[in-house]
Design a protein around this motif. Structure first.
Motif, PDB file in Angstrom:
ATOM      1  N   LEU A   1      32.583  40.318  45.077  1.00 46.98           N
ATOM      2  CA  LEU A   1      33.832  40.990  44.687  1.00 46.98           C
ATOM      3  C   LEU A   1      33.597  42.489  44.559  1.00 46.98           C
ATOM      4  O   LEU A   1      34.401  43.301  45.022  1.00 46.98           O
ATOM      5  CB  LEU A   1      34.374  40.412  43.375  1.00 46.98           C
ATOM      6  CG  LEU A   1      35.040  39.046  43.465  1.00 46.98           C
ATOM      7  CD1 LEU A   1      35.196  38.421  42.086  1.00 46.98           C
ATOM      8  CD2 LEU A   1      36.400  39.146  44.152  1.00 46.98           C
TER       9      LEU A   1
ATOM     10  N   ALA B   1      36.804  44.946  44.592  1.00 47.51           N
ATOM     11  CA  ALA B   1      37.832  44.093  43.985  1.00 47.51           C
ATOM     12  C   ALA B   1      38.044  44.462  42.531  1.00 47.51           C
ATOM     13  O   ALA B   1      37.175  45.053  41.884  1.00 47.51           O
ATOM     14  CB  ALA B   1      37.419  42.627  44.096  1.00 47.51           C
ATOM     15  N   ARG B   2      39.210  44.102  42.027  1.00 45.92           N
ATOM     16  CA  ARG B   2      39.530  44.288  40.612  1.00 45.92           C
ATOM     17  C   ARG B   2      40.566  43.260  40.201  1.00 45.92           C
ATOM     18  O   ARG B   2      41.314  42.745  41.035  1.00 45.92           O
ATOM     19  CB  ARG B   2      39.990  45.695  40.330  1.00 45.92           C
ATOM     20  CG  ARG B   2      41.131  46.145  41.191  1.00 45.92           C
ATOM     21  CD  ARG B   2      41.414  47.600  40.966  1.00 45.92           C
ATOM     22  NE  ARG B   2      41.715  48.219  42.243  1.00 45.92           N
ATOM     23  CZ  ARG B   2      41.590  49.499  42.486  1.00 45.92           C
ATOM     24  NH1 ARG B   2      41.159  50.304  41.560  1.00 45.92           N
ATOM     25  NH2 ARG B   2      41.894  49.982  43.652  1.00 45.92           N
ATOM     26  N   MET B   3      40.589  42.996  38.916  1.00 48.29           N
ATOM     27  CA  MET B   3      41.531  42.048  38.347  1.00 48.29           C
ATOM     28  C   MET B   3      42.518  42.808  37.481  1.00 48.29           C
ATOM     29  O   MET B   3      42.130  43.597  36.622  1.00 48.29           O
ATOM     30  CB  MET B   3      40.788  41.019  37.496  1.00 48.29           C
ATOM     31  CG  MET B   3      41.695  40.002  36.851  1.00 48.29           C
ATOM     32  SD  MET B   3      40.738  38.907  35.765  1.00 48.29           S
ATOM     33  CE  MET B   3      42.032  38.370  34.664  1.00 48.29           C
TER      34      MET B   3
ATOM     35  N   CYS C   1      45.174  35.143  32.277  1.00 49.65           N
ATOM     36  CA  CYS C   1      44.151  36.177  32.478  1.00 49.65           C
ATOM     37  C   CYS C   1      42.898  35.814  31.680  1.00 49.65           C
ATOM     38  O   CYS C   1      41.770  35.909  32.193  1.00 49.65           O
ATOM     39  CB  CYS C   1      44.671  37.541  32.026  1.00 49.65           C
ATOM     40  SG  CYS C   1      46.132  38.099  32.915  1.00 49.65           S
TER      41      CYS C   1
ATOM     42  N   GLN D   1      41.152  32.984  33.330  1.00 52.11           N
ATOM     43  CA  GLN D   1      40.466  33.458  34.537  1.00 52.11           C
ATOM     44  C   GLN D   1      39.123  34.072  34.169  1.00 52.11           C
ATOM     45  O   GLN D   1      38.098  33.790  34.791  1.00 52.11           O
ATOM     46  CB  GLN D   1      41.330  34.487  35.266  1.00 52.11           C
ATOM     47  CG  GLN D   1      40.720  35.012  36.547  1.00 52.11           C
ATOM     48  CD  GLN D   1      40.718  33.967  37.633  1.00 52.11           C
ATOM     49  OE1 GLN D   1      41.680  33.817  38.347  1.00 52.11           O
ATOM     50  NE2 GLN D   1      39.624  33.239  37.768  1.00 52.11           N
TER      51      GLN D   1
ATOM     52  N   TYR E   1      38.347  45.286  35.321  1.00 50.62           N
ATOM     53  CA  TYR E   1      39.565  44.683  34.776  1.00 50.62           C
ATOM     54  C   TYR E   1      40.519  45.813  34.439  1.00 50.62           C
ATOM     55  O   TYR E   1      40.152  46.757  33.740  1.00 50.62           O
ATOM     56  CB  TYR E   1      39.251  43.862  33.522  1.00 50.62           C
ATOM     57  CG  TYR E   1      40.505  43.466  32.760  1.00 50.62           C
ATOM     58  CD1 TYR E   1      41.323  42.456  33.237  1.00 50.62           C
ATOM     59  CD2 TYR E   1      40.880  44.125  31.597  1.00 50.62           C
ATOM     60  CE1 TYR E   1      42.484  42.108  32.580  1.00 50.62           C
ATOM     61  CE2 TYR E   1      42.040  43.780  30.926  1.00 50.62           C
ATOM     62  CZ  TYR E   1      42.833  42.769  31.416  1.00 50.62           C
ATOM     63  OH  TYR E   1      43.989  42.429  30.761  1.00 50.62           O
TER      64      TYR E   1
ATOM     65  N   THR F   1      46.471  39.213  38.698  1.00 49.97           N
ATOM     66  CA  THR F   1      46.505  39.466  40.141  1.00 49.97           C
ATOM     67  C   THR F   1      45.173  40.089  40.514  1.00 49.97           C
ATOM     68  O   THR F   1      44.700  41.001  39.838  1.00 49.97           O
ATOM     69  CB  THR F   1      47.658  40.414  40.533  1.00 49.97           C
ATOM     70  OG1 THR F   1      48.897  39.758  40.298  1.00 49.97           O
ATOM     71  CG2 THR F   1      47.584  40.807  41.997  1.00 49.97           C
ATOM     72  N   TRP F   2      44.593  39.564  41.561  1.00 44.94           N
ATOM     73  CA  TRP F   2      43.349  40.112  42.103  1.00 44.94           C
ATOM     74  C   TRP F   2      43.682  41.042  43.257  1.00 44.94           C
ATOM     75  O   TRP F   2      44.550  40.741  44.059  1.00 44.94           O
ATOM     76  CB  TRP F   2      42.464  38.978  42.629  1.00 44.94           C
ATOM     77  CG  TRP F   2      41.816  38.192  41.542  1.00 44.94           C
ATOM     78  CD1 TRP F   2      42.281  37.055  40.957  1.00 44.94           C
ATOM     79  CD2 TRP F   2      40.594  38.498  40.894  1.00 44.94           C
ATOM     80  NE1 TRP F   2      41.422  36.632  39.988  1.00 44.94           N
ATOM     81  CE2 TRP F   2      40.369  37.499  39.929  1.00 44.94           C
ATOM     82  CE3 TRP F   2      39.658  39.520  41.038  1.00 44.94           C
ATOM     83  CZ2 TRP F   2      39.251  37.491  39.116  1.00 44.94           C
ATOM     84  CZ3 TRP F   2      38.535  39.515  40.221  1.00 44.94           C
ATOM     85  CH2 TRP F   2      38.337  38.511  39.272  1.00 44.94           C
ATOM     86  N   GLU F   3      42.990  42.145  43.325  1.00 43.28           N
ATOM     87  CA  GLU F   3      43.017  42.993  44.510  1.00 43.28           C
ATOM     88  C   GLU F   3      41.628  42.888  45.130  1.00 43.28           C
ATOM     89  O   GLU F   3      40.630  43.261  44.503  1.00 43.28           O
ATOM     90  CB  GLU F   3      43.333  44.444  44.168  1.00 43.28           C
ATOM     91  CG  GLU F   3      43.412  45.312  45.414  1.00 43.28           C
ATOM     92  CD  GLU F   3      43.774  46.757  45.114  1.00 43.28           C
ATOM     93  OE1 GLU F   3      44.431  47.369  45.963  1.00 43.28           O
ATOM     94  OE2 GLU F   3      43.392  47.268  44.047  1.00 43.28           O
ATOM     95  N   ILE F   4      41.584  42.333  46.329  1.00 41.46           N
ATOM     96  CA  ILE F   4      40.314  42.117  47.016  1.00 41.46           C
ATOM     97  C   ILE F   4      40.442  42.685  48.424  1.00 41.46           C
ATOM     98  O   ILE F   4      41.303  42.255  49.192  1.00 41.46           O
ATOM     99  CB  ILE F   4      39.966  40.610  47.088  1.00 41.46           C
ATOM    100  CG1 ILE F   4      39.950  39.994  45.685  1.00 41.46           C
ATOM    101  CG2 ILE F   4      38.629  40.402  47.792  1.00 41.46           C
ATOM    102  CD1 ILE F   4      39.832  38.477  45.667  1.00 41.46           C
TER     103      ILE F   4
ATOM    104  N   LEU G   1      38.454  31.565  44.470  1.00 43.23           N
ATOM    105  CA  LEU G   1      38.094  32.975  44.630  1.00 43.23           C
ATOM    106  C   LEU G   1      37.024  33.140  45.713  1.00 43.23           C
ATOM    107  O   LEU G   1      37.078  34.073  46.516  1.00 43.23           O
ATOM    108  CB  LEU G   1      37.598  33.561  43.308  1.00 43.23           C
ATOM    109  CG  LEU G   1      38.674  33.918  42.286  1.00 43.23           C
ATOM    110  CD1 LEU G   1      38.041  34.222  40.938  1.00 43.23           C
ATOM    111  CD2 LEU G   1      39.504  35.096  42.756  1.00 43.23           C
TER     112      LEU G   1
END
Length: 163
Positions: free
Chosen positions: A77, A82-84, A93, A96, A110, A135-138, A152
């Protein structure tokens, strides 16, 4: 001592509860008042400061230990920037983060999106037009919803194979 419903309550307990209740009422922010006061000057109690109020809105502590799979996932990640995104009050959350564990979440950025959350990045979250939390940004793509470690992993593998 008072005895009620089989429970013994000492006078000192009642006194302490009364003092604590008064403390809650005395911490009300009256900064809109025209009269200077200890509360508006920040000298009454530390809990009257805005920083202290936001620290109270920090997400709950992560209590699980990361698995080897979660640690490997966290490394991947990070390689994808990536970030959450989430909110301190969001149970999904928290779940997760618990699924990934403490050690993995220490390496994954985060982003707190609630305006009253500790270290809030609300404007940044609004720019992203997030559909919900978490929401994940990957790899620049948004993936809403709580995901298992296996889900994931599949998302990360898909993004990595498309690069």
């Amino acid at each position: 001592e008072l005895r009620k419903n089989g429970m013994t309550v000492g006078a000192s307990s009642v006194g302490l509860a009364t003092v604590m209740a008064l403390g809650i009422f005395l911490t009300v922010d009256d900064s809109a008042s025209t009269m200077p006061s200890a509360a508006s000057s920040g000298t009454l109690l530390a809990s009257t400061s805005k920083t202290a109020r936001f620290e109270e809105n920090a997400p709950p502590a992560i209590t699980t230990t990361s698995s080897k799979a979660a640690l490997a996932l966290a490394a991947d990640l990070n390689s994808l920037d990536a970030r959450m995104f989430g909110a301190f009050w969001c149970s999904h959350c928290y779940d997760q983060k618990q699924a990934l564990g403490y050690e993995a979440m220490q390496t994954i950025p985060y982003i707190e999106c609630d305006r009253e959350g500790f270290n809030s990045k609300r404007d940044f979250c609004k720019e992203k037009d997030l559909p919900g939390y978490p929401t994940w940004e990957i790899g620049g793509k948004l993936f809403p919803g709580e995901r298992s470690v296996d889900e994931l992993r599949e998302m990360v593998d898909e993004v990595m194979s498309s690069k």
